[in-house]
Design a protein around this motif. Structure first.
Motif, PDB file in Angstrom:
ATOM      1  N   UNK A  46       6.488  16.298   0.893  1.00  0.00           N
ATOM      2  CA  UNK A  46       5.660  15.184   0.435  1.00  0.00           C
ATOM      3  C   UNK A  46       6.114  13.931   1.169  1.00  0.00           C
ATOM      4  N   UNK A  47       5.161  13.258   1.778  1.00  0.00           N
ATOM      5  CA  UNK A  47       5.426  12.035   2.546  1.00  0.00           C
ATOM      6  C   UNK A  47       4.933  10.834   1.742  1.00  0.00           C
ATOM      7  N   UNK A  48       5.847   9.930   1.399  1.00  0.00           N
ATOM      8  CA  UNK A  48       5.490   8.721   0.650  1.00  0.00           C
ATOM      9  C   UNK A  48       5.735   7.520   1.553  1.00  0.00           C
ATOM     10  N   UNK A  49       4.680   6.712   1.801  1.00  0.00           N
ATOM     11  CA  UNK A  49       4.786   5.550   2.679  1.00  0.00           C
ATOM     12  C   UNK A  49       4.584   4.276   1.855  1.00  0.00           C
ATOM     13  N   UNK A  50       5.521   3.339   1.970  1.00  0.00           N
ATOM     14  CA  UNK A  50       5.447   2.031   1.318  1.00  0.00           C
ATOM     15  C   UNK A  50       5.195   0.993   2.415  1.00  0.00           C
ATOM     16  N   UNK A  51       3.940   0.583   2.554  1.00  0.00           N
ATOM     17  CA  UNK A  51       3.563  -0.360   3.602  1.00  0.00           C
ATOM     18  C   UNK A  51       3.346  -1.737   2.991  1.00  0.00           C
ATOM     19  N   UNK A  65       0.861  -1.183   0.000  1.00  0.00           N
ATOM     20  CA  UNK A  65       0.000   0.000   0.000  1.00  0.00           C
ATOM     21  C   UNK A  65       0.898   1.235   0.000  1.00  0.00           C
ATOM     22  N   UNK A  66       0.732   2.063  -1.035  1.00  0.00           N
ATOM     23  CA  UNK A  66       1.531   3.285  -1.151  1.00  0.00           C
ATOM     24  C   UNK A  66       0.620   4.470  -0.863  1.00  0.00           C
ATOM     25  N   UNK A  67       1.012   5.237   0.165  1.00  0.00           N
ATOM     26  CA  UNK A  67       0.224   6.403   0.550  1.00  0.00           C
ATOM     27  C   UNK A  67       1.061   7.661   0.353  1.00  0.00           C
ATOM     28  N   UNK A  97      16.365  15.060   1.571  1.00  0.00           N
ATOM     29  CA  UNK A  97      15.189  14.426   2.132  1.00  0.00           C
ATOM     30  C   UNK A  97      15.559  13.459   3.243  1.00  0.00           C
ATOM     31  N   UNK A  98      14.568  12.701   3.710  1.00  0.00           N
ATOM     32  CA  UNK A  98      14.776  11.733   4.787  1.00  0.00           C
ATOM     33  C   UNK A  98      14.102  10.419   4.413  1.00  0.00           C
ATOM     34  N   UNK A  99      14.643   9.306   4.957  1.00  0.00           N
ATOM     35  CA  UNK A  99      14.016   8.000   4.803  1.00  0.00           C
ATOM     36  C   UNK A  99      14.232   7.217   6.081  1.00  0.00           C
ATOM     37  N   UNK A 100      13.212   6.520   6.532  1.00  0.00           N
ATOM     38  CA  UNK A 100      13.335   5.651   7.702  1.00  0.00           C
ATOM     39  C   UNK A 100      12.273   4.549   7.594  1.00  0.00           C
ATOM     40  N   UNK A 101      12.327   3.569   8.492  1.00  0.00           N
ATOM     41  CA  UNK A 101      11.395   2.446   8.445  1.00  0.00           C
ATOM     42  C   UNK A 101      10.740   2.285   9.815  1.00  0.00           C
ATOM     43  N   UNK A 102       9.442   1.951   9.786  1.00  0.00           N
ATOM     44  CA  UNK A 102       8.679   1.667  10.995  1.00  0.00           C
ATOM     45  C   UNK A 102       7.947   0.344  10.822  1.00  0.00           C
ATOM     46  N   UNK A 103       7.350  -0.161  11.899  1.00  0.00           N
ATOM     47  CA  UNK A 103       6.507  -1.353  11.796  1.00  0.00           C
ATOM     48  C   UNK A 103       5.167  -0.978  11.171  1.00  0.00           C
ATOM     49  N   UNK A 104       4.652  -1.878  10.313  1.00  0.00           N
ATOM     50  CA  UNK A 104       3.319  -1.624   9.760  1.00  0.00           C
ATOM     51  C   UNK A 104       2.297  -1.560  10.890  1.00  0.00           C
ATOM     52  N   UNK A 105       2.414  -2.481  11.842  1.00  0.00           N
ATOM     53  CA  UNK A 105       1.596  -2.470  13.054  1.00  0.00           C
ATOM     54  C   UNK A 105       2.539  -2.184  14.209  1.00  0.00           C
ATOM     55  N   UNK A 106       2.352  -1.047  14.851  1.00  0.00           N
ATOM     56  CA  UNK A 106       3.292  -0.603  15.879  1.00  0.00           C
ATOM     57  C   UNK A 106       3.481  -1.657  16.959  1.00  0.00           C
ATOM     58  N   UNK A 107       4.730  -1.974  17.237  1.00  0.00           N
ATOM     59  CA  UNK A 107       5.071  -2.914  18.291  1.00  0.00           C
ATOM     60  C   UNK A 107       5.198  -4.349  17.833  1.00  0.00           C
ATOM     61  N   UNK A 108       4.829  -4.648  16.581  1.00  0.00           N
ATOM     62  CA  UNK A 108       4.914  -6.023  16.078  1.00  0.00           C
ATOM     63  C   UNK A 108       5.586  -5.991  14.710  1.00  0.00           C
TER      64      UNK A 108
END
Length: 643
Positions: free
Chosen positions: A568-573, A554-556, A617-628
């Motif tokens: 512009x914030x682009x999220x690749x989930x 899912x790209x938001x 710009x910046x790039x980082x990664x997070x959990x799709x579901x926080x904490x898991x």
């Protein structure tokens, strides 16, 4: 004739009455805290003074029955309980000091004595406790300790060397500077020693002792005693010493105070001048350095020919008497306060290291000067010697060298950047072409596989085009980085759609679902042609590291304001295997992935980060579901929106 003795009952009654009067008088007039406690510490009776010292406003009757431990400060409570048990077991407790609480919130320090009173059968009955208020005494001791500590801190942080002795020339103390040159380490180690026990030569110790005797026996101070001193580190020093007799309250001499400063450099300079005045004058006049001699107000007393030629247009006689600060102010007014402070520090006895400063010629060009200042004594007159060396050529050479090193480093980093991009992506392309070639060889013998061969041929063409695109992008990136404006407006949504199309053609799986959610379809950002590589790399990783039957991406795309700038914030989930917290930072580091058979999360993401950084710009990664982390990842990119 003596009266007839009273009978026993009358005597007992009178004795009881006397004891009762004594008991009441004691508890009403006793000046210190007086308590009577039972064996559990409960108050049986207290003196009137106790109420006053504890600052309580309640009646004596309201306190009786309470635990005496209630008035003990919390930090001393455990100790008091333990000592109370000792008093019960041993019968007495003497001279213990505790902290007690007053009703107004303040504290009282008291020295406690306790005596156990037993009944007729010898069993503990009650304890009589007397507490002497020593609060002021404790405060005075603390202030005295603090005063001594402050005194030692002051002594240890002044540049002079200080010591003091008793009437027999035995050291009683010194500051840290003196302890260092005497070789005793800590100042406390000097106590009890004499000069004969220290690092000095025996003849020097004898001289020190004789001067001590003179000062104490004559009761007159001796100032500016110039004497040699062999210090603990082997240094042959010259010191300027003052010795002053110390007196007791009756005015009797009980010792002496000594202070001195190390004047080795001054003495050696003076001796050198005395030994070679002619040689010095020759060197002074012919030195390649510009040399000035100044008085303590900064007036020019003398200067050599080099100084006159380089910095003045008048003859020497016209320059003498001018003030150095006026001369400096003609070429750089901002440096005048700096020079005043430097000269004053030197006059105060501080050692001044060489330093650099700038002057401006009449045409506005800069002249760099290296300066060295020192004190010089000539014919009992102390002057300031200023030596100046022009270092303009050296400074410009250093500046050019730094610029050259910077350009070299930028070129080196850029070459490595291009090498990493090329080797990584070409490796993937060749691997895909190789796999397609293997399939062609398998299907050549199977006529009914004609359609599959066409698809494989399409894949090969796409990979060849991708390789050509890579070479083209590297050439463009090289040109962009070398230009003054490496970024331009890029339409993000179109590049994103092409990247998704590329992934569909590359993967050719029916179980791949890619959705886009964007706040608008035309979005301009500051980037370049490599943005497609960024998107493709993230999409490839989302597919490659996914074990689910259906791969979901899912790209938001959204807008985010930071200060006065729109981003512009682009999220690749994705719903892939995810990334552990410990690896979230490391995956963007070059060569993180040690397994060269696995690509995507190692070098590829390090290049993605480099590309994004060139866009500021910046790039980082997070959990799709926080904490898991096992439920998939969310890679987030922030780019500057182009108006």
């Amino acid at each position: 004739m003596r009266d007839k003795p009273e009978n026993d009952s009358e005597l007992e009654k009178k004795s009881y009455e006397i004891k009762e009067v004594f008991y009441d008088t004691l508890f009403s007039t006793f000046p210190d805290i007086l308590l009577m406690l039972d064996t559990e510490g409960k108050i049986i009776n207290i003196s009137d003074s106790t109420l006053k010292l504890l600052g309580t406003h309640v009646k004596k009757e309201d306190i009786i029955g309470k635990s005496g431990f209630e008035y003990v400060a919390p930090e001393h409570l455990e100790m008091v309980r333990k000592d109370y048990e000792t008093a019960l077991n041993e019968g007495t407790l003497r001279g213990a000091t505790y902290k007690f609480k007053r009703d107004d919130g303040t504290f009282l320090y008291g020295k406690l004595s306790a005596t156990l009173i037993k009944d007729e059968q010898g069993k503990p009955k009650f304890v009589v406790v007397v507490i002497k208020d020593i609060t002021e005494e404790n405060i005075a001791k603390a202030e005295l300790i603090e005063s001594k500590q402050m005194f030692q801190i002051v002594l240890d942080n002044i540049p002079q060397f200080i010591f003091w002795k008793d009437i027999n020339s035995v050291f009683l103390g010194c500051n840290r500077n003196f302890a260092r040159v005497a070789g005793v380490g800590d100042p406390n180690n000097i106590i009890g020693k004499t000069d004969y026990d220290l690092a000095w030569e025996k003849s020097q110790a004898e001289s020190f002792f004789e001067i001590d005797r003179l000062v104490m026996e004559s009761n007159k101070p001796e100032y500016h005693i110039i004497e040699p001193q062999l210090q603990a580190d082997g240094k042959e020093a010259w010191v300027d010493t003052n010795k002053i007799p110390l007196h007791n309250s009756q005015g009797e001499v009980v010792g002496l105070l000594g202070t001195y400063e190390d004047i080795t450099e001054r003495v050696l300079a003076k001796k050198a001048l005395e030994d070679s005045e002619k040689k010095y004058r020759h060197l002074f006049d012919n030195s390649p350095l510009a040399i000035y001699l100044l008085d303590f107000e900064g007036n020019i007393v003398d200067l050599n020919e080099t100084a006159r030629i380089r910095f003045h247009s008048q003859v020497k006689e016209q320059i003498l008497g001018d003030n150095i600060f006026d001369w400096i102010g003609q070429y750089n007014k901002k440096k005048v306060p700096f020079f005043r402070n430097i000269l004053q520090a030197l006059i105060n006895g501080e050692t001044i290291d060489s330093f650099e400063f700038t002057l401006f010629r009449e045409d506005g060009t800069i002249v760099w000067i290296n300066a060295y200042l020192s004190l010089l004594t000539i014919e009992d007159k102390t002057l300031i010697q200023v030596m100046l060396k022009e270092i303009t050529d050296r400074k410009f050479a250093e500046q050019k060298l730094k610029e050259s090193e910077k350009k070299y480093r930028e070129s080196y980093n850029r070459a490595n950047f291009f090498k990493d991009i090329f080797s990584h992506d070409i490796g993937n392309i060749l691997q895909n072409i190789g796999s397609a070639n293997d399939l062609i060889n398998m299907f050549l013998e199977v006529p009914e596989k004609t359609d599959e061969l066409k698809e494989i041929s399409t894949i090969i063409k796409e990979q060849i085009l991708r390789g050509a695109k890579l070479v083209d992008n590297i050439q463009k990136l090289s040109q962009i980085e070398e230009s003054e404006n490496p970024l331009k407006k890029i339409e993000l949504y179109e590049i994103l759609k092409k990247s998704i199309s590329f992934i569909h053609n590359w993967i050719q799986k029916g179980n791949l679902s890619i959705k886009i959610d964007t706040f608008k379809n035309i979005i301009d950002v500051f980037a370049n042609e490599l943005l497609a590589d960024v998107f493709e790399n993230l999409l490839i990783n989302a597919v490659k590291y996914n074990d689910n039957p259906t791969i979901q991406i899912h790209i938001k795309v959204s807008q985010e304001q930071m200060g006065d700038t729109n981003h512009i914030r682009i999220e690749f989930t994705d719903n892939g295997i995810g990334i552990e917290d410990a690896r979230k930072e490391e995956i963007f580091l070059r060569a993180y992935n040690k397994d060269k058979s696995i690509s995507g999360l190692g070098l590829g993401l390090s290049l993605v980060k480099k590309i994004i950084e060139t866009y500021e710009g910046e790039i980082w990664v997070e959990d799709r579901i926080e904490g898991d982390h096992s439920k998939g990842s969310n890679f987030i990119i922030l780019l500057t929106e182009a108006d």
